[in-house]
Design a protein around this motif. Structure first.
Motif, mmCIF file in Angstrom:
data_model
loop_
_atom_site.group_PDB
_atom_site.id
_atom_site.type_symbol
_atom_site.label_atom_id
_atom_site.label_comp_id
_atom_site.label_asym_id
_atom_site.label_seq_id
_atom_site.Cartn_x
_atom_site.Cartn_y
_atom_site.Cartn_z
ATOM 1 N N ASN A 140 -24.643 -44.592 9.755
ATOM 2 C CA ASN A 140 -24.919 -43.447 10.492
ATOM 3 C C ASN A 140 -24.451 -42.181 9.896
ATOM 4 O O ASN A 140 -23.674 -42.497 8.774
ATOM 5 N N TRP A 141 -24.921 -41.039 10.325
ATOM 6 C CA TRP A 141 -24.635 -39.768 9.921
ATOM 7 C C TRP A 141 -23.195 -39.524 10.227
ATOM 8 O O TRP A 141 -22.452 -38.748 9.217
ATOM 9 N N THR A 142 -22.645 -40.078 11.246
ATOM 10 C CA THR A 142 -21.166 -39.623 11.748
ATOM 11 C C THR A 142 -20.396 -40.340 10.414
ATOM 12 O O THR A 142 -19.303 -39.614 10.081
ATOM 13 N N GLU A 143 -20.480 -41.481 9.916
ATOM 14 C CA GLU A 143 -19.831 -41.921 8.921
ATOM 15 C C GLU A 143 -19.692 -41.062 7.643
ATOM 16 O O GLU A 143 -18.693 -40.973 6.825
ATOM 17 N N PHE A 144 -20.803 -40.341 7.442
ATOM 18 C CA PHE A 144 -21.162 -39.500 6.317
ATOM 19 C C PHE A 144 -20.248 -38.423 6.515
ATOM 20 O O PHE A 144 -19.580 -37.973 5.386
ATOM 21 N N THR A 145 -20.185 -37.576 7.728
ATOM 22 C CA THR A 145 -19.699 -36.325 8.047
ATOM 23 C C THR A 145 -18.166 -36.512 8.120
ATOM 24 O O THR A 145 -17.548 -35.581 8.049
ATOM 25 N N ALA A 146 -17.709 -37.855 8.499
ATOM 26 C CA ALA A 146 -16.100 -37.894 8.999
ATOM 27 C C ALA A 146 -15.307 -37.529 7.931
ATOM 28 O O ALA A 146 -14.553 -36.707 8.279
ATOM 29 N N PRO A 147 -15.306 -37.804 6.535
ATOM 30 C CA PRO A 147 -14.618 -37.367 5.592
ATOM 31 C C PRO A 147 -14.481 -35.673 5.583
ATOM 32 O O PRO A 147 -13.513 -34.958 5.045
ATOM 33 N N ILE A 148 -15.833 -35.217 5.468
ATOM 34 C CA ILE A 148 -16.073 -33.715 5.254
ATOM 35 C C ILE A 148 -15.235 -33.072 6.382
ATOM 36 O O ILE A 148 -14.350 -32.245 6.179
ATOM 37 N N LEU A 149 -15.414 -33.638 7.539
ATOM 38 C CA LEU A 149 -14.802 -32.815 8.667
ATOM 39 C C LEU A 149 -13.190 -33.015 8.837
ATOM 40 O O LEU A 149 -12.563 -32.144 9.177
ATOM 41 N N LEU A 150 -12.838 -34.174 8.438
ATOM 42 C CA LEU A 150 -11.410 -34.380 8.306
ATOM 43 C C LEU A 150 -10.633 -33.657 7.242
ATOM 44 O O LEU A 150 -9.672 -33.056 7.533
ATOM 45 N N SER A 151 -11.399 -33.340 6.063
ATOM 46 C CA SER A 151 -10.881 -32.791 5.003
ATOM 47 C C SER A 151 -10.778 -31.350 5.394
ATOM 48 O O SER A 151 -9.745 -30.551 5.000
ATOM 49 N N LEU A 152 -11.621 -30.710 5.949
ATOM 50 C CA LEU A 152 -11.785 -29.208 6.738
ATOM 51 C C LEU A 152 -10.701 -28.964 7.613
ATOM 52 O O LEU A 152 -9.759 -28.189 7.433
ATOM 53 N N LYS A 153 -10.499 -30.203 8.517
ATOM 54 C CA LYS A 153 -9.315 -29.832 9.536
ATOM 55 C C LYS A 153 -7.951 -29.896 9.110
ATOM 56 O O LYS A 153 -7.096 -29.204 9.189
ATOM 57 N N VAL A 154 -7.638 -30.947 7.686
ATOM 58 C CA VAL A 154 -6.596 -31.066 7.076
ATOM 59 C C VAL A 154 -6.052 -29.715 6.278
ATOM 60 O O VAL A 154 -4.969 -29.052 6.460
ATOM 61 N N SER A 155 -7.304 -29.406 5.825
ATOM 62 C CA SER A 155 -7.358 -28.156 4.807
ATOM 63 C C SER A 155 -6.719 -26.992 5.801
ATOM 64 O O SER A 155 -5.896 -25.939 5.152
ATOM 65 N N GLY A 163 -12.411 -42.531 8.990
ATOM 66 C CA GLY A 163 -12.444 -41.967 10.336
ATOM 67 C C GLY A 163 -11.021 -41.316 10.871
ATOM 68 O O GLY A 163 -11.078 -40.861 11.903
ATOM 69 N N GLN A 164 -10.066 -41.783 10.192
ATOM 70 C CA GLN A 164 -8.703 -41.584 10.629
ATOM 71 C C GLN A 164 -7.924 -40.753 9.467
ATOM 72 O O GLN A 164 -7.717 -39.691 9.720
ATOM 73 N N THR A 165 -7.929 -41.301 8.277
ATOM 74 C CA THR A 165 -7.196 -40.647 7.179
ATOM 75 C C THR A 165 -7.983 -40.508 5.795
ATOM 76 O O THR A 165 -7.528 -40.112 4.861
ATOM 77 N N GLN A 166 -9.226 -40.871 5.903
ATOM 78 C CA GLN A 166 -10.239 -40.735 4.674
ATOM 79 C C GLN A 166 -10.667 -39.356 4.421
ATOM 80 O O GLN A 166 -11.509 -38.843 5.105
ATOM 81 N N THR A 167 -10.016 -38.747 3.495
ATOM 82 C CA THR A 167 -10.537 -37.334 3.343
ATOM 83 C C THR A 167 -11.758 -37.313 1.990
ATOM 84 O O THR A 167 -12.024 -38.449 1.870
ATOM 85 N N LEU A 168 -12.156 -36.466 1.639
ATOM 86 C CA LEU A 168 -13.480 -36.162 0.692
ATOM 87 C C LEU A 168 -12.763 -36.917 -0.414
ATOM 88 O O LEU A 168 -13.485 -37.633 -1.110
ATOM 89 N N PRO A 169 -11.816 -36.449 -1.134
ATOM 90 C CA PRO A 169 -11.379 -37.020 -2.316
ATOM 91 C C PRO A 169 -11.308 -38.493 -2.266
ATOM 92 O O PRO A 169 -11.710 -39.283 -3.395
#
Length: 224
Positions: A5-20, A178-184
């Protein structure tokens, strides 16, 4: 590697932005404080301190991650204190990804802000002090307004560096979808699984975000 689903694709993107975003705020405060002290104060061992600050620039990210793992792991006193006070570990959480980003971005932010502080005319600061202004008032009303371009550039550089952090993040935060998977880390796993198209999509996202951030940093530094 297949996404359902779309959520799995966007999860690393959103987490990376949050972390950054979170990491760049902390590193701006910490790096700015260190930069101000190093630009305005002389003390024994100053060269050693600055060398230690800049060390993450030349160390392999995996070495930085290993050192953080030893410092924050469950067997360390910091890790045990976290378990005692918060009933949760530091490593393998999104907070660990924030810490990794802070450490690797710190030298860049420090250098940018030290350059800005060093360029401020100290006579203006001394004149403000002579009228009874406190150090905080001098910093707020003289130093920061004159060095604001460096401050903005430092924040943007810290954000971009945190966004692209991989080695240290993987060592202490892992790669939990969904928890610690960032874009890289997501890109790395996608390539390992042979999902090159998915890796391209994620790579395009991080390239676009980083390009925009660096473009903003360059524009701020060249403004008159």
């Amino acid at each position: 590697m297949e996404l359902t689903n779309w959520t799995e694709f966007t999860a690393p993107i959103l987490l990376s932005l949050k972390v950054s975003v979170v990491a760049s705020v902390f590193v701006l405060l910490l790096g700015g404080g260190a930069a101000w002290v190093m630009a305005r104060r002389s003390f024994p061992g100053k060269t050693w301190v600055e060398t230690a600050i800049l060390l993450p620039l030349v160390l392999p990210p995996t070495v930085v991650g290993f050192l953080l793992l030893m410092l924050l792991g469950k067997k360390s006193w910091i890790g045990q204190l976290s378990e005692l006070l918060f009933h949760r570990p530091i490593i393998f959480t999104w907070s660990a990804a924030v810490i990794a980003s802070i450490v690797v971005a710190f030298p860049l932010v420090y250098q940018a802000m030290k350059t800005g502080f060093s360029a401020v005319n100290r006579d203006l600061e001394d004149a403000a002090r002579s009228t009874g202004a406190s150090e905080w008032q001098v910093l707020r009303h003289i130093t920061l307004p004159l060095a604001w371009r460096s401050v903005v550039s430092a924040y943007i550089l810290g954000f971009a560096r945190g966004l692209g952090e991989f080695g240290a993040t993987l060592m202490i935060a892992g790669n939990i979808p969904g928890q610690t998977q960032t874009l890289p880390t997501a890109i790395y796993i996608a390539v390992e699984a042979g999902s090159h198209t998915l890796a391209w999509y994620w790579a395009a996202c991080i390239i676009a975000i980083s390009f925009v951030m660096l473009l903003l940093a360059n524009r701020r530094s060249t403004e008159k």
